[in-house]
Design a protein around this motif. Structure first.
Motif, PDB file in Angstrom:
ATOM      1  N   ALA A 110      33.289  27.827 -25.261  1.00 14.70           N
ATOM      2  CA  ALA A 110      32.517  27.615 -24.028  1.00 14.70           C
ATOM      3  C   ALA A 110      31.019  27.706 -24.298  1.00 14.70           C
ATOM      4  N   ALA A 111      30.611  28.702 -25.072  1.00 13.41           N
ATOM      5  CA  ALA A 111      29.189  28.882 -25.359  1.00 13.41           C
ATOM      6  C   ALA A 111      28.635  27.714 -26.161  1.00 13.41           C
ATOM      7  N   LEU A 112      29.332  27.319 -27.219  1.00 15.67           N
ATOM      8  CA  LEU A 112      28.790  26.255 -28.069  1.00 15.67           C
ATOM      9  C   LEU A 112      28.784  24.908 -27.363  1.00 15.67           C
ATOM     10  N   VAL A 113      29.841  24.594 -26.636  1.00 15.07           N
ATOM     11  CA  VAL A 113      29.884  23.316 -25.916  1.00 15.07           C
ATOM     12  C   VAL A 113      28.762  23.260 -24.874  1.00 15.07           C
ATOM     13  N   THR A 114      28.590  24.337 -24.139  1.00 17.59           N
ATOM     14  CA  THR A 114      27.573  24.369 -23.088  1.00 17.59           C
ATOM     15  C   THR A 114      26.166  24.350 -23.677  1.00 17.59           C
ATOM     16  N   ALA A 115      25.949  25.131 -24.730  1.00 18.82           N
ATOM     17  CA  ALA A 115      24.635  25.136 -25.381  1.00 18.82           C
ATOM     18  C   ALA A 115      24.314  23.767 -25.966  1.00 18.82           C
ATOM     19  N   SER A 116      25.314  23.125 -26.534  1.00 19.64           N
ATOM     20  CA  SER A 116      25.112  21.812 -27.159  1.00 19.64           C
ATOM     21  C   SER A 116      24.761  20.739 -26.141  1.00 19.64           C
ATOM     22  N   ALA A 117      25.119  20.970 -24.884  1.00 18.62           N
ATOM     23  CA  ALA A 117      24.758  20.034 -23.809  1.00 18.62           C
ATOM     24  C   ALA A 117      23.332  20.271 -23.312  1.00 18.62           C
ATOM     25  N   GLY A 118      22.658  21.285 -23.872  1.00 19.80           N
ATOM     26  CA  GLY A 118      21.271  21.542 -23.513  1.00 19.80           C
ATOM     27  C   GLY A 118      21.073  22.577 -22.426  1.00 19.80           C
ATOM     28  N   ALA A 119      22.128  23.298 -22.072  1.00 17.84           N
ATOM     29  CA  ALA A 119      22.025  24.302 -21.010  1.00 17.84           C
ATOM     30  C   ALA A 119      21.121  25.460 -21.428  1.00 17.84           C
ATOM     31  N   ASP A 120      20.548  26.128 -20.438  1.00 16.30           N
ATOM     32  CA  ASP A 120      19.717  27.293 -20.727  1.00 16.30           C
ATOM     33  C   ASP A 120      20.590  28.528 -20.941  1.00 16.30           C
ATOM     34  N   LEU A 121      19.957  29.631 -21.284  1.00 13.47           N
ATOM     35  CA  LEU A 121      20.669  30.859 -21.622  1.00 13.47           C
ATOM     36  C   LEU A 121      21.581  31.335 -20.490  1.00 13.47           C
ATOM     37  N   ASP A 122      21.091  31.303 -19.263  1.00 11.77           N
ATOM     38  CA  ASP A 122      21.905  31.758 -18.133  1.00 11.77           C
ATOM     39  C   ASP A 122      23.155  30.905 -17.943  1.00 11.77           C
ATOM     40  N   LEU A 123      23.020  29.594 -18.103  1.00 11.01           N
ATOM     41  CA  LEU A 123      24.183  28.713 -17.959  1.00 11.01           C
ATOM     42  C   LEU A 123      25.189  28.906 -19.087  1.00 11.01           C
ATOM     43  N   VAL A 124      24.700  29.141 -20.290  1.00 11.56           N
ATOM     44  CA  VAL A 124      25.616  29.390 -21.409  1.00 11.56           C
ATOM     45  C   VAL A 124      26.382  30.683 -21.161  1.00 11.56           C
ATOM     46  N   LEU A 125      25.699  31.715 -20.708  1.00 16.52           N
ATOM     47  CA  LEU A 125      26.387  32.976 -20.379  1.00 16.52           C
ATOM     48  C   LEU A 125      27.380  32.783 -19.235  1.00 16.52           C
ATOM     49  N   SER A 126      27.025  31.971 -18.259  1.00 15.99           N
ATOM     50  CA  SER A 126      27.934  31.674 -17.153  1.00 15.99           C
ATOM     51  C   SER A 126      29.204  30.984 -17.656  1.00 15.99           C
ATOM     52  N   ALA A 127      29.055  30.093 -18.623  1.00 20.27           N
ATOM     53  CA  ALA A 127      30.220  29.409 -19.193  1.00 20.27           C
ATOM     54  C   ALA A 127      31.143  30.408 -19.895  1.00 20.27           C
ATOM     55  N   THR A 128      30.556  31.417 -20.536  1.00 20.74           N
ATOM     56  CA  THR A 128      31.406  32.418 -21.180  1.00 20.74           C
ATOM     57  C   THR A 128      32.113  33.279 -20.133  1.00 20.74           C
ATOM     58  N   ASP A 129      31.453  33.506 -19.001  1.00 16.69           N
ATOM     59  CA  ASP A 129      32.113  34.221 -17.897  1.00 16.69           C
ATOM     60  C   ASP A 129      33.328  33.433 -17.417  1.00 16.69           C
ATOM     61  N   ASP A 130      33.164  32.119 -17.296  1.00 15.88           N
ATOM     62  CA  ASP A 130      34.295  31.276 -16.893  1.00 15.88           C
ATOM     63  C   ASP A 130      35.446  31.378 -17.890  1.00 15.88           C
ATOM     64  N   ALA A 131      35.116  31.431 -19.178  1.00  8.22           N
ATOM     65  CA  ALA A 131      36.150  31.558 -20.201  1.00  8.22           C
ATOM     66  C   ALA A 131      36.891  32.891 -20.066  1.00  8.22           C
ATOM     67  N   ARG A 132      36.162  33.935 -19.706  1.00  6.53           N
ATOM     68  CA  ARG A 132      36.786  35.253 -19.534  1.00  6.53           C
ATOM     69  C   ARG A 132      37.699  35.277 -18.315  1.00  6.53           C
ATOM     70  N   ASN A 133      37.347  34.536 -17.291  1.00  4.58           N
ATOM     71  CA  ASN A 133      38.091  34.583 -16.048  1.00  4.58           C
ATOM     72  C   ASN A 133      39.164  33.502 -15.918  1.00  4.58           C
ATOM     73  N   TYR A 134      39.295  32.641 -16.910  1.00  6.47           N
ATOM     74  CA  TYR A 134      40.283  31.568 -16.857  1.00  6.47           C
ATOM     75  C   TYR A 134      41.680  32.153 -17.038  1.00  6.47           C
ATOM     76  N   HIS A 135      42.548  31.906 -16.057  1.00  3.08           N
ATOM     77  CA  HIS A 135      43.928  32.396 -16.119  1.00  3.08           C
ATOM     78  C   HIS A 135      44.832  31.307 -16.683  1.00  3.08           C
ATOM     79  N   LYS A 136      45.695  31.694 -17.589  1.00  2.00           N
ATOM     80  CA  LYS A 136      46.547  30.726 -18.268  1.00  2.00           C
ATOM     81  C   LYS A 136      47.897  30.534 -17.592  1.00  2.00           C
ATOM     82  N   ILE A 137      48.187  31.376 -16.636  1.00  4.92           N
ATOM     83  CA  ILE A 137      49.427  31.161 -15.857  1.00  4.92           C
ATOM     84  C   ILE A 137      49.125  31.259 -14.386  1.00  4.92           C
TER      85      ILE A 137
END
Length: 133
Positions: free
Chosen positions: A106-133
């Motif tokens: 999540a961090a690398l994909v988001t950072a590679s799209a040019g996102a700022d630090l807050d958005l990259v951290l937000s993407a990692t929050d989404d990864a933490r909260n993603y439920h697989k079931i």
């Protein structure tokens, strides 16, 4: 771009996770990613020196998101963040509270799209909260 640093107890896990994250960026140039896995002799553990080097490698001046696997990796990064003076880490280094593999992707994909630090951290929050079931 915002950089990403991966801190794992295992050199192999850190390197494989970095390769997976880079592959999932798709077309285009991935953001800088630094890898700190294991200790200097290749064994399991964490190394403040390797972590500093990984952060330095990832730092392009727009911040670095650090993804840690567990325990002493987190504690070592926190200790480095607390240092001041010449040994201090660059401004804009943040630990993400995210699962290692999903957070790295999540961090690398988001950072590679040019996102700022807050958005990259937000993407990692989404990864933490993603439920697989």
């Amino acid at each position: 771009m915002v950089g990403v640093a991966l801190v794992s107890h295992s050199r192999d896990v850190a390197a494989a996770t970095a390769e997976l994250a880079k592959a999932l960026v798709g077309s285009g140039t991935p953001a800088a990613i630094g890898v700190a896995g294991g200790v200097e002799d290749g064994g399991i553990g964490t190394s403040a020196t390797l972590i500093r080097d990984a952060i330095k490698h990832a730092d392009a001046g727009r911040g670095v998101v650090v993804i840690c696997d567990m325990g002493s990796a987190v504690l070592t990064v926190k200790a480095l963040l607390a240092e001041t003076g010449a040994s201090a880490l660059p401004e804009g280094v943040r630990i993400a509270d995210a699962p290692f593999v999903e957070g790295a992707v999540a961090a690398l994909v988001t950072a590679s799209a040019g996102a700022d630090l807050d958005l990259v951290l937000s993407a990692t929050d989404d990864a933490r909260n993603y439920h697989k079931i």
